[in-house]
Design an enzyme around this catalytic site. Sequence first.
Site, PDB file in Angstrom:
ATOM      1  N   GLY B 239       0.818  -1.203   0.000  1.00 38.02           N
ATOM      2  CA  GLY B 239       0.000   0.000   0.000  1.00 38.02           C
ATOM      3  C   GLY B 239       0.851   1.252   0.000  1.00 38.02           C
ATOM      4  N   PHE B 240       1.811   1.303   0.915  1.00 35.88           N
ATOM      5  CA  PHE B 240       2.716   2.450   1.067  1.00 35.88           C
ATOM      6  C   PHE B 240       1.974   3.754   1.281  1.00 35.88           C
ATOM      7  CE2 PHE B 240       4.904  -0.526  -1.953  1.00 35.88           C
ATOM      8  CZ  PHE B 240       5.711  -1.105  -0.993  1.00 35.88           C
ATOM      9  N   GLY B 470       1.427  -6.887   3.508  1.00 34.31           N
ATOM     10  CA  GLY B 470       2.680  -7.489   3.046  1.00 34.31           C
ATOM     11  C   GLY B 470       3.764  -7.394   4.102  1.00 34.31           C
ATOM     12  N   PRO B 610      12.741 -10.915  13.786  1.00 31.60           N
ATOM     13  CA  PRO B 610      13.858 -10.321  13.032  1.00 31.60           C
ATOM     14  C   PRO B 610      13.685 -10.435  11.520  1.00 31.60           C
ATOM     15  CG  PRO B 610      14.694 -11.627  14.859  1.00 31.60           C
ATOM     16  CD  PRO B 610      13.199 -11.862  14.808  1.00 31.60           C
ATOM     17  N   THR B 612      10.752 -10.434   9.665  1.00 31.49           N
ATOM     18  CA  THR B 612       9.809  -9.456   9.113  1.00 31.49           C
ATOM     19  C   THR B 612      10.337  -8.038   9.323  1.00 31.49           C
ATOM     20  OG1 THR B 612       8.538  -9.607  11.157  1.00 31.49           O
ATOM     21  CG2 THR B 612       7.737 -10.895   9.304  1.00 31.49           C
ATOM     22  N   GLY B 680       7.484   1.601  15.885  1.00 32.03           N
ATOM     23  CA  GLY B 680       7.280   1.490  14.444  1.00 32.03           C
ATOM     24  C   GLY B 680       8.570   1.245  13.697  1.00 32.03           C
ATOM     25  N   GLU B 683       8.461   2.636   8.403  1.00 34.18           N
ATOM     26  CA  GLU B 683       8.845   3.843   7.682  1.00 34.18           C
ATOM     27  C   GLU B 683      10.221   4.351   8.065  1.00 34.18           C
ATOM     28  OE1 GLU B 683       5.017   5.277   9.002  1.00 34.18           O
ATOM     29  OE2 GLU B 683       4.682   6.126   7.017  1.00 34.18           O
TER      30      GLU B 683
END
Lengths: 328, 726
Positions: B239-240, B470, B610, B612, B680, B683
Amino acid sequence: MRPFTYTSAKNKEQALQAFTATSHYLGGGTNLMDLMKENVERPDQLIDVTNLDYKKITSNENGGLTLGGMLSNSETANNKEVRTNYPLLSMAMLSAATAQIRNMASNGGNLLQRTRCPYFFEVSMPCNKREPGSGCGALNGMNALHAIFGYSDSCIATNPSDMCVALAAIGATVEVQKPDGTSRMIEFTDLHRLPGDQPEKDTTLMPGELITAIHLPKPEFSDHYYYLKIRERSSYAFALLSVAAGLQVESGVINKVGLAMGGVAHIPWKLTKAEEFLVGKKPNQSNFEAAAALEMKDAKPFEANKWKVDMGKNAIVRALTQAYERKV
Amino acid sequence: MTKSINTSGVGNAINRVEGHLKVMGKAKYASEFPVENKVYGQGINSTIAKGEIVSIDTSEAEKLEGVLKVITYKNAEKLKTLEGVRPEIATDSIAPVLQSNKVHYYGEYVGLVVAETFEQAQYAASLVKFEYKKDPTAVIDFEKSKSKAYTPDNGSNYSRGNMEQGFSEADMVVEQTYNTPIEHHHPMELHAVIASWDNGKVTAYSSQQIVEDAKIAISGTFQIPKKDVRVISAFVGGGFGSKLNLDQHVILAVMASKMVGRPVQVTVTRTQMFTNTNMRQQNEQKMRVGAKKDGTLTALSHETLSHTSTTQEYQEPCGMVSKMLYNVANNEVTYKLIPMNIQTPFAMRAPGEATGSFALESAMDEMAWKLKMDPLEFRIKNDTQTDLHENRPFSSRLLVECLRIGAEKFGWKDRKSEPRTNKKGNWLIGYGVSSASRNSPYLKTHSKVILELDEDKVFATIQMDATDIGTGSYTIIAQTASEYLKIPVEQVNVELGDSDFPITPGSGGSWGAASFCNGARAACENAIKTLKNNRNIAEDKEVAVSELLKKNQLTKFEAEGIAEPSAEFGKYSVFSFGANFSEVWVDKDTGMYRIKRMVNVASAGKILNPKTAYGQIIGGLTMGVGMVMAEQTRVEPNFGNFITRSFADYHVPVNLDLANIEVIFLPEEDKIANKMGIKGIGELGITSVAASISNAIFNATGKRMRSLPITPEKLIEAGLEEGVTA
Ligand SMILES: Cc1cc2nc3c(=O)[nH]c(=O)nc-3n(C[C@H](O)[C@H](O)[C@H](O)COP(=O)(O)OP(=O)(O)OC[C@H]3O[C@@H](n4cnc5c(N)ncnc54)[C@H](O)[C@@H]3O)c2cc1C
Ligand code: SF4
């Protein structure tokens, strides 16, 4: 996509006979199908020619090789004889597109692939090549990737093929079958044409003519060759600019040169002046630079593609140097 | 039993639990659901940037076999329309379409053809003829339209301290402008939907990052109750940010289904992905940095000029990093937007940081060079443990550690500080560094666990409307359940992406992992607690969940859980930090360059898996490499269309372009962030890669490249022969 009929020709006669004014021969389809999806090419009939028996590589009477027109780019570039005797051609072909596309693409189709000009691809834009008389969108639009040599006001597009640049350097003859069943030979440098006032015509082929072979001359550049392709990523990108260079050097003197540039003109741009200049000269930096300057002084860039002149100079010198030093 | 649990709980590098489904083609993406009786819709796009449709000829299209309907503004369903002047676009915004004959940008939907097959719909779409009256006042040229810029009224302009004083205290000032182009998200999976309208009830299999917001957007656009809308996004192929909000093709599909009485599938084509699913806008960032001779920052100003559409407002928070990354008392961040006849931009991976850090971290490098300081030490000198923007401490901040450890691994000490001194043949070699930071949100999340006892084994199903775009949500949620229920991951089944499941914030803004996993944790903890309480078992007593069910004489048990930030959370700034190091070789003749190696150090809280996590960083770095090397969407200055139309001309990196990448995660325990200590990571990877590489290019060539992407032609224009840019 517009509806069309599909015919798979079993032999040359069937292919030639089936051809009509609204037909297209279908090679690997890697260019044609894309253009059909964009509604740029609108054939009513596709005649698949990939099953015709022109898929061999054989020796010819010049002492060179003949490449079948329907052979894939991969099979051609990876063929042992081609790799050994025409490494410049092999190198150029393997720099193109991706392995998947090269597996599909045919030699005949590669010679006839169309420009990547974005105005050509977008049917809502003016483009003389797609729709004669509609104007050239690129002329006063985005032309950073367009020609610096040989263009006209009606079209400033470039030929995108890597294979063709190498063939222009090496020299070749293209064999085509005419609709009446006879064949004719076309010098490779006569196959593509400058846009003039008929940019819709990329080549000198007549409607219905089928490319069946590319005859190569006796190998001359198997020792000193280099294909320099400049692009913004390492694969799957057309050249921003490219140079194919082949040299024959004897006793420290150049006695034969094959030099051509891609990404700068409507045709693979043969660097004849530089070739002539270099024959009989020593293969050194200053001669290479002089040869490059000789060619690039004729360039007529637009504001947005002035960089091609400097890059072109560097590329000629660099390709010749790497060819001479045999650094691949 | 405990051993097998330890190998699949949180922190273990297990394989993806849904991996086999994907490999076997069994993971169903939006357009793959076997919905009976479905037909296909194909959107038609405008071919002018601004104006009006004066006539439409649908006759040829309607004559074609298989065509059921041609929808244009003339016969479209009435929808709720946007109100006011340029309302701000949000993840739950309505998405009205075909409501008038006005055209606002090139590529805007002006129609939809519905037909029995995809091919028929596509062909018919090409036969609908539109006649337009072009409005010559279209704003399509960013450079020429700067005078039209306005200051968005969203409270984002910010300042602290006294800028004038800050600059007067400076011994050196760097004042430079950095440009980044329009970029597109381009997830591999095309946006797609299969929608059915059934007696006022809507079901949409749609590729979305946030199903709840998609549901709100559909109900809002059609003005139907939220409860009558169901959105399913079981698997999302990337998606990003482009699937955060609901795009108009979904509304078109729902509308078409209502009009033809059958389920309608609409798949956005790759070319339409440029014009109809948002983008990152072009930014011109003016940086002014002041520092003392000893490297102390005295002032930092960050001005961003950008664009939005004429109908909606989006402003990328590019200045965010400048507000919090360094210890600078005097700071100003401002924004201006030009309303342009281009589609509305929206968040793309690390909105604000990805672009803002290019400007900030380039300017920092320029200052270090002016000061003749090591750019690494210059950054470290200006570290702060307080977020000066929010005026509160960071929950944890290991930026200096990231920089130091990265420097060690990378061999930073071998860097030649003078540009153009590290050469090999035609190659000019340079090293670059940059700092990275990314806000780590944590949002309210609901979840449900269903426990089932089969002999001695407990099987658990976790349900939530979270999405896996994903990134690995299925896997880390399963690991969380495995951890808190103390059962092997093989006994955990995770069901996501259905708006009938408990509400989560969905995937976006790097909040997914922390929110989803804590949500799953809360449900599991709740289940165990309730089972214990029912039998008066002390809560701290270790009892296997199978035993608990047995003691309760239950073979099935359900519990819900809610996770949300603590009061403590609000007293801190919670961020992930990182450092990027890169070695770049530039060919001085051709302007081509190779990124030889990169070292990325991340301090991003608890690493759940680790594998993912590594995937997220690698993916981010790759996207960052794309930003630097090639990605750009250009607007045709006379017509307003994008001249990039496919992956043949919108270049993303290929494998060969990527370096040897080493990723290091620093161990971090941040319990303020949330109970599980998750921050997070999605990003962080992309943030500041562009600056790191651009700084390396400066170190290699002496040329400061302030405009992305950095292409061979730009390097040739900069003149690679000699000299160092001021
Ligand atoms: C994304 C992408 C990237 C690419 N990158 C590169 C690159 O970097 N460098 C490069 O050189 N190329 C590149 N290509 C182009 C590729 O090399 C050409 O598409 C391919 O060579 C065309 O061959 P084909 O057999 O598929 O031709 P087709 O698409 O089948 O046909 C092309 C044209 O030739 C005609 N034709 C085909 N065969 C014959 C024949 N025997 N006689 C007469 N007419 C014929 C067709 O009618 C059609 O008009 C790229 C293509 C794509 C899609
Ligand atoms: S350069 Fe040629 S191909 Fe491009 S728009 Fe002009 S006429 Fe068309």
